[in-house]
Design a protein around this motif. Sequence first.
Motif, PDB file in Angstrom:
ATOM      1  N   HIS A   1      14.526  -9.851  34.765  1.00  0.00           N
ATOM      2  CA  HIS A   1      15.964  -9.861  35.014  1.00  0.00           C
ATOM      3  C   HIS A   1      16.582 -11.023  34.233  1.00  0.00           C
ATOM      4  CE1 HIS A   1      15.561  -6.918  38.293  1.00  0.00           C
ATOM      5  NE2 HIS A   1      14.427  -7.545  38.551  1.00  0.00           N
TER       6      HIS A   1
ATOM      7  N   SER B   1      26.358  -4.439  38.817  1.00  0.00           N
ATOM      8  CA  SER B   1      25.793  -3.937  37.565  1.00  0.00           C
ATOM      9  C   SER B   1      25.146  -5.097  36.819  1.00  0.00           C
ATOM     10  CB  SER B   1      26.884  -3.284  36.708  1.00  0.00           C
ATOM     11  OG  SER B   1      26.339  -2.801  35.508  1.00  0.00           O
TER      12      SER B   1
ATOM     13  N   GLY C   1      12.841   2.078  44.451  1.00  0.00           N
ATOM     14  CA  GLY C   1      13.841   1.237  43.797  1.00  0.00           C
ATOM     15  C   GLY C   1      14.214   1.673  42.403  1.00  0.00           C
TER      16      GLY C   1
ATOM     17  N   ARG D   1      19.694  -0.952  33.934  1.00  0.00           N
ATOM     18  CA  ARG D   1      20.856  -1.598  34.560  1.00  0.00           C
ATOM     19  C   ARG D   1      21.010  -1.047  35.970  1.00  0.00           C
ATOM     20  NH1 ARG D   1      25.255  -4.674  33.090  1.00  0.00           N
ATOM     21  NH2 ARG D   1      24.452  -4.798  30.968  1.00  0.00           N
ATOM     22  N   THR D   2      21.234  -1.915  36.919  1.00  0.00           N
ATOM     23  CA  THR D   2      21.406  -1.480  38.303  1.00  0.00           C
ATOM     24  C   THR D   2      22.696  -0.685  38.466  1.00  0.00           C
ATOM     25  OG1 THR D   2      22.429  -3.617  38.806  1.00  0.00           O
ATOM     26  CG2 THR D   2      20.088  -3.379  39.301  1.00  0.00           C
TER      27      THR D   2
ATOM     28  N   HIS E   1      17.592   3.380  41.644  1.00  0.00           N
ATOM     29  CA  HIS E   1      18.834   2.607  41.541  1.00  0.00           C
ATOM     30  C   HIS E   1      18.981   1.911  40.187  1.00  0.00           C
ATOM     31  CE1 HIS E   1      19.647   3.469  45.670  1.00  0.00           C
ATOM     32  NE2 HIS E   1      18.549   2.849  46.092  1.00  0.00           N
ATOM     33  N   LEU E   2      18.101   2.244  39.243  1.00  0.00           N
ATOM     34  CA  LEU E   2      18.163   1.668  37.902  1.00  0.00           C
ATOM     35  C   LEU E   2      18.499   2.753  36.890  1.00  0.00           C
ATOM     36  CD1 LEU E   2      14.960  -0.589  37.932  1.00  0.00           C
ATOM     37  CD2 LEU E   2      17.324  -1.384  37.947  1.00  0.00           C
TER      38      LEU E   2
ATOM     39  N   LEU F   1      26.222  -1.817  44.550  1.00  0.00           N
ATOM     40  CA  LEU F   1      25.312  -2.588  43.713  1.00  0.00           C
ATOM     41  C   LEU F   1      26.062  -3.238  42.562  1.00  0.00           C
ATOM     42  CD1 LEU F   1      22.291  -0.120  43.448  1.00  0.00           C
ATOM     43  CD2 LEU F   1      22.459  -2.154  44.887  1.00  0.00           C
TER      44      LEU F   1
ATOM     45  N   ASP G   1      24.414   5.159  43.525  1.00  0.00           N
ATOM     46  CA  ASP G   1      25.180   4.218  44.347  1.00  0.00           C
ATOM     47  C   ASP G   1      26.635   4.674  44.384  1.00  0.00           C
ATOM     48  OD1 ASP G   1      25.953   1.943  45.777  1.00  0.00           O
ATOM     49  OD2 ASP G   1      26.306   0.795  43.933  1.00  0.00           O
TER      50      ASP G   1
END
Length: 242
Positions: free
Chosen positions: A63, A144, A89, A132-133, A92-93, A142, A137
């Motif tokens: 990160h 970014s 997880g 990138r998050t 969410h990327l 979340l 969502d």
Amino acid sequence: KHFFVADNPALQGMSGRISGYYDGVDMQRSVILAELPEFEKPLIIDLYRIEADAVHQYDLPVHYSGQIIRTDFDYQVENTLKPVGVDNGYQHLWNVASGQVTQSSLVSWLHDSSYYSLVTSGGDGSDVIFARTGANDPSFNLRSEPALIIRQSGQNHVFASVLETHGYFNESMEASVGARGLVESVVVVGHNSVGTIVRILTTLKKSYVVAVSNLPNVDKESIHTVVFEGETFTWSGAFALL
């Protein structure tokens, strides 16, 4: 089990182990701060060693903050955004871009007034994913944020990374100095239950060899000897610069 060494002012670090978090997988992570005369700021050397009872896909997330400046490999930008995965997880990327690497990979970015270059050991079948998050969502809860995923496969495996801070950027004057770092490549020479050997090559063609103990309960008097690719490496203590 953890050990710490600080008897060499130019080379300080910590190492920790964990077992049982994943079935059949043991992990050891060592982080070293190295002050070397060739570099304007200390290097952060990150060695992540994995021992497993079977072959797995391993993902090392990184990160960061800032904007990508350059890479030393080609990558393809996704025209349609899709999540990196479906669970754990990854859903969410966003998968923004990805590229394959056969040797070590370099990614440089600019944050505030400094440049940062991350060079990570690689091999055939290695991938670097730019993520990138924010995927899946719908309520926009979340933030970014960008991330890298270094994806490699194997059984007993080592990720060896070097983070170099270098240069200076003045936005108001549009002046840039030292935008390219000195670390050219990082190679894992070998690793076993005794130790891990990593070679760092610079753009000035200077080579640094870093040795890390993989044994528990190590002190500065502990002697280690390993042989990789026909070369013998001997050092004392938990970490050493050979």
